[in-house]
Write an enzyme that holds these catalytic residues in place. Sequence first.
Site, PDB file in Angstrom:
ATOM      1  N   ASN A  37      13.546-116.757   6.945  1.00 49.15           N
ATOM      2  CA  ASN A  37      12.202-116.448   6.752  1.00 49.15           C
ATOM      3  C   ASN A  37      11.561-115.872   5.864  1.00 49.15           C
ATOM      4  O   ASN A  37      11.688-114.761   5.667  1.00 49.15           O
ATOM      5  CB  ASN A  37      11.650-116.071   8.134  1.00 49.15           C
ATOM      6  CG  ASN A  37      10.403-116.389   8.628  1.00 49.15           C
ATOM      7  OD1 ASN A  37       9.679-117.217   8.107  1.00 49.15           O
ATOM      8  ND2 ASN A  37      10.148-115.780   9.748  1.00 49.15           N
ATOM      9  N   HIS A 122       9.947-115.296  25.856  1.00 52.67           N
ATOM     10  CA  HIS A 122       8.830-114.534  25.351  1.00 52.67           C
ATOM     11  C   HIS A 122       7.604-114.458  26.291  1.00 52.67           C
ATOM     12  O   HIS A 122       7.120-115.342  26.341  1.00 52.67           O
ATOM     13  CB  HIS A 122       8.664-114.723  23.996  1.00 52.67           C
ATOM     14  CG  HIS A 122       9.530-114.082  22.880  1.00 52.67           C
ATOM     15  ND1 HIS A 122       9.082-114.010  21.556  1.00 52.67           N
ATOM     16  CD2 HIS A 122      10.809-114.353  22.722  1.00 52.67           C
ATOM     17  CE1 HIS A 122      10.240-113.665  20.985  1.00 52.67           C
ATOM     18  NE2 HIS A 122      11.377-113.890  21.642  1.00 52.67           N
ATOM     19  N   ARG A 147      11.223-111.327  27.770  1.00 53.69           N
ATOM     20  CA  ARG A 147      10.930-110.309  26.910  1.00 53.69           C
ATOM     21  C   ARG A 147       9.451-110.081  26.976  1.00 53.69           C
ATOM     22  O   ARG A 147       8.821-110.975  26.757  1.00 53.69           O
ATOM     23  CB  ARG A 147      11.212-110.639  25.577  1.00 53.69           C
ATOM     24  CG  ARG A 147      10.908-109.747  24.463  1.00 53.69           C
ATOM     25  CD  ARG A 147      11.423-110.137  22.984  1.00 53.69           C
ATOM     26  NE  ARG A 147      10.075-110.462  22.395  1.00 53.69           N
ATOM     27  CZ  ARG A 147      10.051-110.356  21.031  1.00 53.69           C
ATOM     28  NH1 ARG A 147      11.109-110.282  20.342  1.00 53.69           N
ATOM     29  NH2 ARG A 147       8.905-110.467  20.614  1.00 53.69           N
ATOM     30  N   ASP A 210      11.193-105.487  22.609  1.00 53.62           N
ATOM     31  CA  ASP A 210      11.659-105.437  21.315  1.00 53.62           C
ATOM     32  C   ASP A 210      10.752-104.312  20.344  1.00 53.62           C
ATOM     33  O   ASP A 210       9.395-104.383  20.574  1.00 53.62           O
ATOM     34  CB  ASP A 210      11.364-106.860  20.662  1.00 53.62           C
ATOM     35  CG  ASP A 210      12.064-106.854  18.936  1.00 53.62           C
ATOM     36  OD1 ASP A 210      12.358-105.851  18.470  1.00 53.62           O
ATOM     37  OD2 ASP A 210      12.253-108.117  18.640  1.00 53.62           O
ATOM     38  N   HIS A 212      11.013-103.591  17.317  1.00 56.06           N
ATOM     39  CA  HIS A 212      10.704-104.187  15.875  1.00 56.06           C
ATOM     40  C   HIS A 212      11.053-102.872  14.846  1.00 56.06           C
ATOM     41  O   HIS A 212      10.074-102.889  13.928  1.00 56.06           O
ATOM     42  CB  HIS A 212       9.558-104.685  15.834  1.00 56.06           C
ATOM     43  CG  HIS A 212       9.345-106.193  16.360  1.00 56.06           C
ATOM     44  ND1 HIS A 212       8.524-106.533  17.423  1.00 56.06           N
ATOM     45  CD2 HIS A 212      10.026-107.221  16.079  1.00 56.06           C
ATOM     46  CE1 HIS A 212       8.706-107.531  17.615  1.00 56.06           C
ATOM     47  NE2 HIS A 212       9.786-108.193  17.017  1.00 56.06           N
ATOM     48  N   GLU A 236      15.209-103.386  22.223  1.00 53.24           N
ATOM     49  CA  GLU A 236      15.891-103.994  20.934  1.00 53.24           C
ATOM     50  C   GLU A 236      15.391-103.461  19.831  1.00 53.24           C
ATOM     51  O   GLU A 236      14.247-102.887  19.574  1.00 53.24           O
ATOM     52  CB  GLU A 236      15.403-105.463  20.880  1.00 53.24           C
ATOM     53  CG  GLU A 236      15.863-106.443  19.830  1.00 53.24           C
ATOM     54  CD  GLU A 236      15.213-107.538  19.642  1.00 53.24           C
ATOM     55  OE1 GLU A 236      14.767-108.043  20.536  1.00 53.24           O
ATOM     56  OE2 GLU A 236      14.909-108.315  18.471  1.00 53.24           O
ATOM     57  N   GLU A 262      19.403-107.922  14.172  1.00 55.38           N
ATOM     58  CA  GLU A 262      19.009-109.323  14.173  1.00 55.38           C
ATOM     59  C   GLU A 262      18.668-109.464  12.465  1.00 55.38           C
ATOM     60  O   GLU A 262      18.571-110.567  11.619  1.00 55.38           O
ATOM     61  CB  GLU A 262      17.590-109.850  14.871  1.00 55.38           C
ATOM     62  CG  GLU A 262      16.247-108.841  14.297  1.00 55.38           C
ATOM     63  CD  GLU A 262      15.110-109.341  15.112  1.00 55.38           C
ATOM     64  OE1 GLU A 262      15.035-109.908  16.130  1.00 55.38           O
ATOM     65  OE2 GLU A 262      13.919-109.454  14.412  1.00 55.38           O
ATOM     66  N   ARG A 283      23.012-108.563  17.824  1.00 60.73           N
ATOM     67  CA  ARG A 283      21.814-109.536  17.748  1.00 60.73           C
ATOM     68  C   ARG A 283      22.175-110.282  16.529  1.00 60.73           C
ATOM     69  O   ARG A 283      21.320-111.421  16.491  1.00 60.73           O
ATOM     70  CB  ARG A 283      20.587-108.653  17.586  1.00 60.73           C
ATOM     71  CG  ARG A 283      20.146-108.049  18.659  1.00 60.73           C
ATOM     72  CD  ARG A 283      19.150-108.687  19.452  1.00 60.73           C
ATOM     73  NE  ARG A 283      18.026-109.263  19.070  1.00 60.73           N
ATOM     74  CZ  ARG A 283      17.487-110.495  19.256  1.00 60.73           C
ATOM     75  NH1 ARG A 283      17.963-111.035  20.147  1.00 60.73           N
ATOM     76  NH2 ARG A 283      16.310-110.860  18.668  1.00 60.73           N
ATOM     77  N   ASP A 316      11.944-119.053  14.015  1.00 58.57           N
ATOM     78  CA  ASP A 316      12.356-119.323  12.551  1.00 58.57           C
ATOM     79  C   ASP A 316      13.859-119.707  12.499  1.00 58.57           C
ATOM     80  O   ASP A 316      14.191-119.712  10.945  1.00 58.57           O
ATOM     81  CB  ASP A 316      11.633-118.217  11.787  1.00 58.57           C
ATOM     82  CG  ASP A 316      12.283-116.923  12.175  1.00 58.57           C
ATOM     83  OD1 ASP A 316      11.582-116.306  13.209  1.00 58.57           O
ATOM     84  OD2 ASP A 316      12.951-116.165  11.650  1.00 58.57           O
ATOM     85  N   GLU A 339      18.241-115.203  23.231  1.00 59.70           N
ATOM     86  CA  GLU A 339      17.019-115.440  22.904  1.00 59.70           C
ATOM     87  C   GLU A 339      16.605-117.075  22.821  1.00 59.70           C
ATOM     88  O   GLU A 339      17.320-117.807  22.128  1.00 59.70           O
ATOM     89  CB  GLU A 339      16.511-114.753  21.850  1.00 59.70           C
ATOM     90  CG  GLU A 339      14.877-114.807  21.576  1.00 59.70           C
ATOM     91  CD  GLU A 339      14.552-113.779  20.262  1.00 59.70           C
ATOM     92  OE1 GLU A 339      15.511-113.571  19.423  1.00 59.70           O
ATOM     93  OE2 GLU A 339      13.435-113.532  20.224  1.00 59.70           O
ATOM     94  N   TRP A 402      10.222-101.052   9.010  1.00 60.60           N
ATOM     95  CA  TRP A 402      10.523-102.429   9.250  1.00 60.60           C
ATOM     96  C   TRP A 402      11.675-102.693  10.002  1.00 60.60           C
ATOM     97  O   TRP A 402      12.831-102.405   9.272  1.00 60.60           O
ATOM     98  CB  TRP A 402      10.297-103.081   8.003  1.00 60.60           C
ATOM     99  CG  TRP A 402      10.351-104.557   8.427  1.00 60.60           C
ATOM    100  CD1 TRP A 402      11.251-105.715   8.101  1.00 60.60           C
ATOM    101  CD2 TRP A 402       9.454-105.486   9.329  1.00 60.60           C
ATOM    102  NE1 TRP A 402      11.136-106.770   8.472  1.00 60.60           N
ATOM    103  CE2 TRP A 402       9.980-106.717   9.417  1.00 60.60           C
ATOM    104  CE3 TRP A 402       8.572-104.978  10.010  1.00 60.60           C
ATOM    105  CZ2 TRP A 402       9.130-107.638   9.894  1.00 60.60           C
ATOM    106  CZ3 TRP A 402       7.742-105.937  10.661  1.00 60.60           C
ATOM    107  CH2 TRP A 402       8.187-107.127  10.708  1.00 60.60           C
TER     108      TRP A 402
HETATM  109  C1  CS2 Z   1      11.694-110.921  16.647  1.00 60.21           C
HETATM  110  C2  CS2 Z   1      11.537-112.050  15.772  1.00 60.21           C
HETATM  111  O1  CS2 Z   1      12.765-112.828  17.909  1.00 60.21           O
HETATM  112  C3  CS2 Z   1      12.762-111.514  17.734  1.00 60.21           C
HETATM  113  O2  CS2 Z   1      13.549-110.453  18.240  1.00 60.21           O
HETATM  114  O3  CS2 Z   1      12.124-109.964  16.194  1.00 60.21           O
HETATM  115  O4  CS2 Z   1      10.255-112.599  15.837  1.00 60.21           O
HETATM  116  C4  CS2 Z   1      11.646-111.681  14.204  1.00 60.21           C
HETATM  117  O5  CS2 Z   1      10.541-110.636  13.862  1.00 60.21           O
HETATM  118  C5  CS2 Z   1      11.307-113.046  13.495  1.00 60.21           C
HETATM  119  O6  CS2 Z   1      12.349-113.789  13.567  1.00 60.21           O
HETATM  120  C6  CS2 Z   1      11.372-112.608  11.901  1.00 60.21           C
HETATM  121  O7  CS2 Z   1      11.710-113.876  11.091  1.00 60.21           O
HETATM  122 MG    MG Z   2      13.523-108.774  17.353  1.00 60.82          MG
END
Ligand code: CS2
Ligand code: MG
Length: 402
Positions: A37, A122, A147, A210, A212, A236, A262, A283, A316, A339, A402
């Site tokens: 992405n 989600h 989630r 999540d 993040h 997460e 991830e 992940r 993505d 997911e 991030w």
């Molecule tokens: C997220 C995603 O799915 C998830 O757990 O963290 O939205 C992630 O931020 C995106 O795939 C980034 O490209």
């Molecule tokens: Mg995530």
Amino acid sequence: MKITDAKVILTCPGRNFVTLKVYTDQGIYGLGDATLNGMEKAVIAFLESYCIPALIGKDPANTEDIWHYFYKGVYWKRGSVTMTAIAAIDMALWDIKGKMLQTPLYNLLGGKSRERIMVYAHANGKNLEDTLEKVEAEKARGFIAIRVQSGIPGISHAYGVAGDSKFYEPAHKGLPHTEFWDTSKYLHFLPRLFESVRNSFGDDLHLLHDVHHRCTPIEAARLAKDLEPYHLYWIEDPVTGELQEGLRLIRKHSTTPIAIGEVFNSVYDYTTLITEQLIDYIRMPLVHGGGITHLKKVVDFASIYHISTGFHGATDLSPLNLAATIHFNMAINNFGVQEYMPHQDIVHEVFKTNYQFKDGFLTIDDSPGIGVDIDEKKAAQYPYEMACLPVNRKTDGTMFYW
Ligand code: CS2
Ligand code: MG
């Protein structure tokens, strides 16, 4: 059998996807997802300038040797761009192997350990009330794992929460836009959110959240502890994964399970986390983690330490990655959850898929290989559009985690 050629297909049915197509001298071709992405063109440059010419003439059946050729042979190891390119090659070669042997991919990975895989949806709401409605809607669709993300009072745009559009898409057209974040407001709000969700929906739903990468280890420890009464399936990415030792602090304070990785792309991102049992779910997805050959090793390593899977599966990652992931999840022993965010209909004009959602689970049919095809004419109708993920700053302007 010999590889005769390969090419990259870049398409944007609503969002960008990169696909590698590998041709052989026996008329069989294989497909691999190469979507990273916001960095699509970096992966394409590596594939076109080096990987594709180096692939030609090789026997596609030699998945193990070819994986090591691209991982070790380039000298500069690891990194998201490199590992996504290697993943696409690896996925395409396993697809060819399945087609050559006329058997679905899961058979090549150990056969079926289960008939269907549990997936999580989600529920993204603008505020608490809206989030409760979104949870209700996902539950009504049949999901048993959800989630939960919500807009936070006092934060104008929280990452991971959909705007007005029906589909969740964190990347925006053009250069990155800026979002702002306030951890103290978030930490204050989250326990209230999960208390309301449990009060409204009872104890049976698997709830996930999540973070993040938005917390420091001590903040994440507080969050994990405060959420304990609501017995989440996992939190997460509570902290950035680079500092693996940071997870020790969270573990000391809480029994809330943790999923991470991830944004990882190598087994070496996981060594401390796995051997010290600092996490519960991995992940790292096939597409960004070097493909089937590498992820199978990571998953088997994790299994010895009682760690399960819960692979990244946002929209993505292309339908091709999702299908390969379903096969993979069908086969491995330590599967946890997957997911699942359905792609927009327009994506399915380009990718012809072979999986189905029913009652909270995904199943896949017995087509040979991965079983997904791409309509190149349709793909050509949707040209690439630059889109980037946002950058994140604290409310005082400081660049943030991030
Ligand atoms: C997220 C995603 O799915 C998830 O757990 O963290 O939205 C992630 O931020 C995106 O795939 C980034 O490209
Ligand atoms: Mg995530």
